[in-house]
Write an enzyme that holds these catalytic residues in place. Structure first.
Site, PDB file in Angstrom:
ATOM      1  N   HIS A 144      16.758  10.920  32.989  1.00 28.03           N
ATOM      2  CA  HIS A 144      15.577  11.527  32.370  1.00 28.03           C
ATOM      3  C   HIS A 144      14.724  12.208  33.438  1.00 28.03           C
ATOM      4  CE1 HIS A 144      16.354  10.000  28.443  1.00 28.03           C
ATOM      5  NE2 HIS A 144      16.273   8.725  28.791  1.00 28.03           N
ATOM      6  N   CYS A 185      16.282  16.868  31.834  1.00 27.00           N
ATOM      7  CA  CYS A 185      15.423  17.738  31.026  1.00 27.00           C
ATOM      8  C   CYS A 185      14.329  18.366  31.888  1.00 27.00           C
ATOM      9  CB  CYS A 185      14.778  16.948  29.897  1.00 27.00           C
ATOM     10  SG  CYS A 185      15.947  16.386  28.668  1.00 27.00           S
TER      11      CYS A 185
END
Length: 804
Positions: free
Chosen positions: A393, A442
């Site tokens: 992440h 991301c």
């Protein structure tokens, strides 16, 4: 002539091994051959099968090329088709070797003989040979061709005094050839004839290799010894070659390379020659693996020798190559991921083929990520290629990227994460030759984080490459296929990484591949940012002059974090012998297996299991002592099918290990004369394996106290001022703070424990949600060029089948 319709399996093991050694290279090797083989459908192998070949490089004796040849043999590939594909990829040495191996060899049946002849008379020299069709002959006097001497017989008439001398015949077919023995023609009645000193031609002898160099496997830091012993007259000279390139100063019958690294692996051969003849030794393969650590090797190479062979330099080269790969999967407060494990493992395998020193770590906390980067920076120096890969992440605010650790709170901000631009600045301070960041995460905005980081001024080094798995304010995806599937970015990157191209050109090709795939178009697109002004490639050579101390220090630093316990045999009172073996899945994950080596005839139903693990060991008790690595939780290691039954146990998060790892080996067995089982127990201690020695989970000292890493405290003693990187900043400074170079640094304590830590009050925006567009794909999947997608989820989300 040889029969090219025969199957590949008809070649001997030695021939297959040599052929495989020629194919184990990234530029023109087994991967290019696999692509050429697709000309026939039965030889179109899947990515999983080719990955199995590539994983062979993780073993010091493994060979991807040999694995591919074994698959071809199983599918009845003919020698003729293999030769066709080798010619297609222009692998000339493999074509020559295969042709020479399959075709009937040239053999000289009649050798020319020394003669005396009277002036004006006729003399005839004969040379006859058998072998493949189309044999040609060429006679030489000394080194000069004899005009018209292109037959099996050489007639000199009328014989005159200037024609005295040594004659030899070369028999050839295409690129293959063989020389006859020398013959001396002397004028009868001359002084040399009357002396009778040279007529038997004993003073000139063919070069004959009596000791060939041998293939071998050595560990990094050890000394490589190769020997080629030749008899002949005049005295021969030597020249050693590494991957077809001559090694300067390697001009003796013995080749010695101290302090080897993975850059020294490959093919070695020796050219032996004198004024009359030239012969080549066998081409041998030298594999260089990790795991070995020897202080004696370090001491030997600090003193060094100026006569060590050095490699030829290309226009651009690295003084070393170092990579830190981090894959975060098992988040404590966020959705867990699947692909980082496979992505990191795949990239580790590929980078090792390019001679990178790779540190691969899974599931790191905030403290452990900071410590790991600090250790990574210590491996960098002037001219070193540094590569940082992160899968997990992440988010991006105002052009600054942040990597999220597994212990980040539900509402995280920049102080809970690792700041990529700060790492870049520290890499530049190490005067590296190339800085590559591959961020598979991301890049959505984090609206909960209102801090605008102010990095210090970056140097104009023109050597920075950022490869983002997705573009700004977008998400990255992984494929929801199985437990070993890759993320989208790695699925395309692994196809191009070994290409000998400028880094930016290689990444551009990856972006183009992604853009041509229906499954990613409009959802994920690679973004490249770079100021790289030179044609530097990940395939550039590692050039270290005479094995300098700095190179040896890096080898030693890296080796400390990759030392596996040695395999050992345990002898029990009942006569049973048990073997314990160890394998590294990642730098912080180890698999231990137990195997019965010997069982007396009166002992039956014998098993050896591990139990009573020391405090602090991260091991799933339900997955211990399983019959396969996969059952034990290791999806990436394969068991040896030829070995006896083994039981496997997987140890994870070794970076958290504070004490030495110990466990009990419990032997349960039964005598043939008794019904009840008997139990014996032995306690085993294996120290702190792999990365456990670095104590990554412990907070570092403040920078005014010490900036040295655990490497230095264990091995090198005090570090010179300015010789190690400064510790990472506790958090990015605000817009009103000073630049990082002037900011005071606190110890690496967990942000939540800091007195002045900010307390976010709202949910973190990058936490992923499902969109109707993605849910619709579950029922109506677009067709990829060769595979269909069934489901897509955002933010390193899951795609069903790879678009490959």
């Amino acid at each position: 002539m040889g029969d090219w319709s025969l199957g590949l399996g008809t070649l001997g093991e030695e021939a297959l091994r040599k052929l495989a050694a020629m194919l184990d290279n990234p530029k023109c090797g087994w991967r290019q051959l696999a692509a050429a083989l697709t000309e026939k459908p039965q030889f179109r192998y899947s990515e999983k099968q080719l990955m199995g070949c590539s994983l062979q490089v993780l073993s010091s004796t493994g060979s991807p090329g040999r694995s591919l040849l074994a698959m071809l043999a199983d599918h009845a590939c003919s020698l003729g088709f293999l030769l066709h594909c080798l010619k297609k990829i222009e692998h000339h040495s493999a074509v020559q070797y295969l042709s020479f191996t399959v075709m009937e060899r040239i053999q000289i049946t009649v050798q020319p003989e020394s003669q005396f002849v009277q002036e004006g008379k006729s003399v005839t020299l004969k040379c006859q040979a058998t072998g493949p069709m189309g044999l040609t002959y060429q006679w030489f006097k000394g080194k000069e061709e004899v005009p018209g001497g292109s037959g099996s017989e050489l007639v000199l008439y009328p014989f005159v005094t200037p024609q005295q001398g040594h004659y030899i015949c070369r028999v050839s077919q295409a690129e293959h050839f063989l020389f006859s023995q020398w013959a001396r023609v002397s004028l009868a009645g001359s002084r040399s004839a009357s002396m009778g000193t040279v007529y038997n031609f004993s003073s000139a002898r063919d070069l004959c290799i009596i000791r060939q160099p041998q293939s071998m496997a050595v560990s990094e830091g050890e000394t490589l010894h190769l020997e080629c012993t030749v008899e002949g007259n005049p005295v021969p000279e030597y020249q050693w070659y590494h991957n077809k390139d001559p090694l300067p100063l390697a001009v003796d019958s013995h080749l010695k390379i101290p302090c080897v690294t993975t850059a020294d692996r490959g093919q070695y051969s020796c050219r032996v020659y004198n004024c009359y003849q030239e012969v080549w030794s066998d081409e041998v393969h030298v594999s260089v693996g990790p795991c070995s650590f020897s202080e004696s090797c370090w001491a030997e190479n600090v003193q060094g020798s100026s006569a060590c062979p050095v490699r030829l330099c290309r226009h651009f080269y690295a003084t070393d190559k170092v990579a830190l790969l981090i894959g975060n999967m098992n988040y404590q407060h966020h959705r867990q991921l699947k692909a980082p494990m496979s992505d990191v493992h795949e990239l580790t395998n590929l980078l090792r083929q390019l001679d990178f020193k790779v540190v691969s770590l899974l599931d790191l906390s905030w403290q452990e990520m900071h410590s790991a980067v600090t250790e990574f920076l210590l491996l960098l120096d002037r001219g070193v290629y540094g590569l940082l890969y992160f899968a997990g992440h992440g988010y991006e605010n105002y052009g600054n990227s942040f990597m999220v650790p597994i212990d980040a709170p539900a509402s995280y901000t920049s102080e809970h994460c690792l700041w990529v631009q700060d790492v870049l600045q520290r890499m530049q301070e190490r005067q590296t030759g190339l800085n590559v960041f591959l961020l598979d995460m991301c890049r959505k905005r984090n609206l909960n984080d209102d801090v605008i980081p102010q990095p210090g001024p970056l140097k104009v080094t023109a050597n920075i490459v950022f490869g983002y798995a997705t573009c700004v304010d977008a998400e990255a995806y992984e494929m929801n296929k199985d437990d070993v599937s890759n993320g989208i970015f790695m699925s395309f990157l692994k196809r191009r990484l070994l290409e000998d191209e400028k880094v930016t050109v290689m990444l551009d090709k990856v972006a183009e591949d992604m853009g041509r795939c229906d499954i990613t178009r409009g959802r994920q697109a690679l973004e490249l940012r770079s100021n790289l002004s030179e044609r530097r490639a990940l395939t550039d050579r590692v050039e270290a002059s005479s094995c300098p101390v700095a190179m040896s220090a890096r080898n030693l630093q890296w080796a400390i974090a990759h030392v596996l316990p040695e395999s050992r045999c345990l002898q029990f009172d009942c006569g049973v012998r048990v073997q314990l073996g160890f394998a590294a899945e990642f730098s912080n994950i180890m698999v231990v297996y137990s195997r019965i080596l010997h069982r007396p005839s009166h002992v039956v139903a014998c098993t050896a299991q591990l139990s009573d693990f020391s405090e602090g060991v991260d091991v799933d008790l339900k997955l211990t002592n399983r019959e396969s690595p996969r059952d034990a939780g290791s999806w990436l290691l394969a068991a040896d099918d030829s070995a006896e039954l083994s039981l496997y146990t997987r140890f994870t998060a070794l970076q958290k290990l504070k004490k030495e790892l110990s466990f009990t080996v419990c032997l349960q067995y039964q005598y043939d004369s008794l019904d009840e089982q008997v139990q014996e127990r032995l306690t085993v201690s294996v120290g702190k394996p792999l990365v456990a020695k670095l104590n990554l989970s412990e907070a570092c000292l403040p920078c005014h106290a010490s900036t040295a890493s655990s490497f230095d405290s264990q091995v090198f003693g005090p570090v010179r001022s300015g010789g190690s990187p400064e510790p990472l900043h506790c958090c990015p400074p605000s817009a009103h703070s000073q630049s990082p170079s002037s900011v005071g640094w606190a110890p690496h304590l967990k942000p939540g424990n800091c007195a002045n830590a900010a307390c976010p009050g709202s949910a973190n925006v990058p936490e992923e949600t499902f969109s109707p567009e993605f849910e619709l794909l579950q029922t109506e999947a677009p067709q990829a060029p060769s595979a269909a997608c069934k489901s897509v989820q955002p933010s390193r989300s899951h795609l069903e089948d790879p678009p490959i």
